[in-house]
Design a protein around this motif. Structure first.
Motif, PDB file in Angstrom:
ATOM      1  N   VAL B  11      62.163  41.057  52.973  1.00 29.82           N
ATOM      2  CA  VAL B  11      63.376  41.170  53.775  1.00 29.82           C
ATOM      3  C   VAL B  11      64.473  40.304  53.161  1.00 29.82           C
ATOM      4  O   VAL B  11      64.216  39.174  52.717  1.00 29.82           O
ATOM      5  CB  VAL B  11      63.114  40.791  55.252  1.00 29.82           C
ATOM      6  CG1 VAL B  11      62.551  39.389  55.380  1.00 29.82           C
ATOM      7  CG2 VAL B  11      64.367  40.934  56.097  1.00 29.82           C
ATOM      8  N   ILE B  12      65.652  40.876  53.136  1.00 26.41           N
ATOM      9  CA  ILE B  12      66.849  40.164  52.687  1.00 26.41           C
ATOM     10  C   ILE B  12      67.799  40.117  53.863  1.00 26.41           C
ATOM     11  O   ILE B  12      68.042  41.152  54.508  1.00 26.41           O
ATOM     12  CB  ILE B  12      67.517  40.870  51.498  1.00 26.41           C
ATOM     13  CG1 ILE B  12      66.538  40.983  50.319  1.00 26.41           C
ATOM     14  CG2 ILE B  12      68.765  40.107  51.062  1.00 26.41           C
ATOM     15  CD1 ILE B  12      67.084  41.813  49.167  1.00 26.41           C
ATOM     16  N   CYS B  13      68.325  38.937  54.161  1.00 28.11           N
ATOM     17  CA  CYS B  13      69.238  38.834  55.298  1.00 28.11           C
ATOM     18  C   CYS B  13      70.390  37.903  54.950  1.00 28.11           C
ATOM     19  O   CYS B  13      70.338  37.154  53.973  1.00 28.11           O
ATOM     20  CB  CYS B  13      68.504  38.337  56.542  1.00 28.11           C
ATOM     21  SG  CYS B  13      67.971  36.622  56.439  1.00 28.11           S
ATOM     22  N   LYS B  14      71.427  37.983  55.757  1.00 29.51           N
ATOM     23  CA  LYS B  14      72.578  37.124  55.559  1.00 29.51           C
ATOM     24  C   LYS B  14      72.361  35.789  56.259  1.00 29.51           C
ATOM     25  O   LYS B  14      71.673  35.712  57.290  1.00 29.51           O
ATOM     26  CB  LYS B  14      73.836  37.792  56.109  1.00 29.51           C
ATOM     27  CG  LYS B  14      74.271  39.021  55.333  1.00 29.51           C
ATOM     28  CD  LYS B  14      75.553  39.596  55.908  1.00 29.51           C
ATOM     29  CE  LYS B  14      76.010  40.813  55.115  1.00 29.51           C
ATOM     30  NZ  LYS B  14      77.259  41.391  55.678  1.00 29.51           N
ATOM     31  N   SER B  15      72.961  34.771  55.725  1.00 29.97           N
ATOM     32  CA  SER B  15      72.876  33.448  56.314  1.00 29.97           C
ATOM     33  C   SER B  15      73.385  33.469  57.760  1.00 29.97           C
ATOM     34  O   SER B  15      74.406  34.110  58.063  1.00 29.97           O
ATOM     35  CB  SER B  15      73.716  32.475  55.483  1.00 29.97           C
ATOM     36  OG  SER B  15      73.528  31.158  55.925  1.00 29.97           O
ATOM     37  N   ILE B  21      59.079  38.244  61.626  1.00 26.83           N
ATOM     38  CA  ILE B  21      57.966  38.674  60.778  1.00 26.83           C
ATOM     39  C   ILE B  21      56.742  38.867  61.672  1.00 26.83           C
ATOM     40  O   ILE B  21      56.417  37.994  62.471  1.00 26.83           O
ATOM     41  CB  ILE B  21      57.652  37.620  59.696  1.00 26.83           C
ATOM     42  CG1 ILE B  21      58.877  37.364  58.818  1.00 26.83           C
ATOM     43  CG2 ILE B  21      56.466  38.065  58.838  1.00 26.83           C
ATOM     44  CD1 ILE B  21      58.735  36.160  57.895  1.00 26.83           C
ATOM     45  N   GLU B  22      56.081  40.005  61.525  1.00 30.10           N
ATOM     46  CA  GLU B  22      54.906  40.311  62.343  1.00 30.10           C
ATOM     47  C   GLU B  22      53.621  40.152  61.537  1.00 30.10           C
ATOM     48  O   GLU B  22      53.561  40.518  60.365  1.00 30.10           O
ATOM     49  CB  GLU B  22      54.982  41.744  62.877  1.00 30.10           C
ATOM     50  CG  GLU B  22      56.096  41.993  63.842  1.00 30.10           C
ATOM     51  CD  GLU B  22      56.038  43.400  64.417  1.00 30.10           C
ATOM     52  OE1 GLU B  22      56.749  43.670  65.408  1.00 30.10           O
ATOM     53  OE2 GLU B  22      55.280  44.240  63.875  1.00 30.10           O
ATOM     54  N   CYS B  23      52.621  39.639  62.193  1.00 35.37           N
ATOM     55  CA  CYS B  23      51.289  39.508  61.610  1.00 35.37           C
ATOM     56  C   CYS B  23      50.310  40.167  62.564  1.00 35.37           C
ATOM     57  O   CYS B  23      50.218  39.766  63.735  1.00 35.37           O
ATOM     58  CB  CYS B  23      50.946  38.027  61.421  1.00 35.37           C
ATOM     59  SG  CYS B  23      49.285  37.707  60.795  1.00 35.37           S
ATOM     60  N   ARG B  24      49.598  41.176  62.076  1.00 35.72           N
ATOM     61  CA  ARG B  24      48.676  41.921  62.925  1.00 35.72           C
ATOM     62  C   ARG B  24      47.262  41.925  62.362  1.00 35.72           C
ATOM     63  O   ARG B  24      47.069  42.137  61.158  1.00 35.72           O
ATOM     64  CB  ARG B  24      49.124  43.380  63.063  1.00 35.72           C
ATOM     65  CG  ARG B  24      50.372  43.596  63.856  1.00 35.72           C
ATOM     66  CD  ARG B  24      50.714  45.069  63.982  1.00 35.72           C
ATOM     67  NE  ARG B  24      52.002  45.260  64.626  1.00 35.72           N
ATOM     68  CZ  ARG B  24      52.173  45.351  65.932  1.00 35.72           C
ATOM     69  NH1 ARG B  24      51.118  45.264  66.734  1.00 35.72           N
ATOM     70  NH2 ARG B  24      53.373  45.513  66.440  1.00 35.72           N
ATOM     71  N   SER B  25      46.295  41.713  63.237  1.00 35.22           N
ATOM     72  CA  SER B  25      44.903  41.923  62.858  1.00 35.22           C
ATOM     73  C   SER B  25      44.574  43.356  63.251  1.00 35.22           C
ATOM     74  O   SER B  25      44.716  43.742  64.407  1.00 35.22           O
ATOM     75  CB  SER B  25      43.985  40.932  63.577  1.00 35.22           C
ATOM     76  OG  SER B  25      44.154  40.997  64.965  1.00 35.22           O
ATOM     77  N   LEU B  26      44.185  44.166  62.267  1.00 33.06           N
ATOM     78  CA  LEU B  26      44.076  45.608  62.495  1.00 33.06           C
ATOM     79  C   LEU B  26      42.742  46.037  63.084  1.00 33.06           C
ATOM     80  O   LEU B  26      42.667  47.045  63.790  1.00 33.06           O
ATOM     81  CB  LEU B  26      44.321  46.358  61.184  1.00 33.06           C
ATOM     82  CG  LEU B  26      45.694  46.133  60.547  1.00 33.06           C
ATOM     83  CD1 LEU B  26      45.856  47.017  59.318  1.00 33.06           C
ATOM     84  CD2 LEU B  26      46.815  46.399  61.551  1.00 33.06           C
ATOM     85  N   ASP B  27      41.684  45.330  62.800  1.00 31.68           N
ATOM     86  CA  ASP B  27      40.366  45.792  63.236  1.00 31.68           C
ATOM     87  C   ASP B  27      39.534  44.689  63.857  1.00 31.68           C
ATOM     88  O   ASP B  27      38.305  44.810  63.948  1.00 31.68           O
ATOM     89  CB  ASP B  27      39.617  46.429  62.059  1.00 31.68           C
ATOM     90  CG  ASP B  27      39.594  45.527  60.837  1.00 31.68           C
ATOM     91  OD1 ASP B  27      39.075  45.967  59.799  1.00 31.68           O
ATOM     92  OD2 ASP B  27      40.098  44.384  60.920  1.00 31.68           O
TER      93      ASP B  27
END
Lengths: 117, 116
Positions: B11-15, B21-27
């Protein structure tokens, strides 16, 4: 607090040869886990090998083996028959043991390994 | 099994803007998730520990008001970088632990954040 020290910032090895990466740690815990992780250019962390501190026998996984010296707080990784795909950053890591609940990993600064054809 | 995903991967974003940011455990169900930060050519540094249904525990020196962590379910933890600045540019990696498997963690593929 736990600390993990990797004293070799960079190493290189010829393909098919053997290389040993060093790691020392400091802790007052009696029961814990030690790991070697590989981080290739993709930056995905890949578990190479795990050692449980209460086990005297050194862990092995195919071409990868460790030399675990608990009294010396040393945990080196030996890679046999090095392959070009072994080129990566290698991190030594420490984790406390708890009977319930996960605990975070403490990482060393890493060793960049290059396998040369 | 034991797969962890992260989104976005880059991801690129402006100041001054915020990024989630998402973190998922899939199983599997992740009772605990950890957020690490990795600067170029450096090691992983723990930022915070996230337990489902409770407030995150931040490491010393990590601003909790800047790095908001929410672990609302057993499969999802989010890290929001608020009012991002160029010095927040880094690689953010999550890992997840499973109930009754306390000798291992599973890593997501990481998120590269660039703040312009």
């Amino acid at each position: 607090a736990q600390t993990v020290t990797q004293s070799q910032p960079e190493m290189s090895v010829q393909e098919a040869e053997t290389v040993t990466l060093s790691c020392t740690y400091d802790t007052s815990e009696n029961n814990y886990y030690l790991f070697w992780y590989k981080q290739p250019p993709s930056r995905q962390m890949i578990l190479v090998i795990r050692q449980e501190a209460y086990k005297q026998q050194n862990a092995t996984e195919n071409r990868f083996s460790v030399n675990f010296q608990k009294a010396a707080k040393s945990f080196s990784l030996k890679i046999s028959d090095s392959q070009l795909g072994d080129t990566a950053m290698y991190f030594c890591a420490f984790m406390k043991h708890r009977n319930s609940g996960n605990t975070p990993l403490v990482f060393g600064k890493g060793t960049r390994l290059s396998v040369i054809a | 099994g034991a797969v962890v995903s992260q989104h976005p991967s880059w991801v690129i974003c402006k100041s001054g803007t915020s990024v989630k940011i998402e973190c998922r455990s899939l199983d599997f169900q992740a009772t605990t998730m950890f957020w690490y930060r990795q600067f170029p050519k450096q090691s992983l540094m723990l930022m915070a520990t996230s337990n489902e249904g409770s407030k995150a525990t931040y490491e010393q020196g990590v601003e909790k008001d800047k790095f908001l962590i929410n672990h609302a379910s057993l499969t999802l933890s989010t890290l929001t970088v608020t009012s991002a600045h160029p010095e927040d540019s880094s690689f953010y990696i999550c890992s997840a632990g499973r109930e009754a498997h306390y000798n291992e963690q599973f890593f997501g593929p990481g998120t590269r954040l660039t703040v312009l």
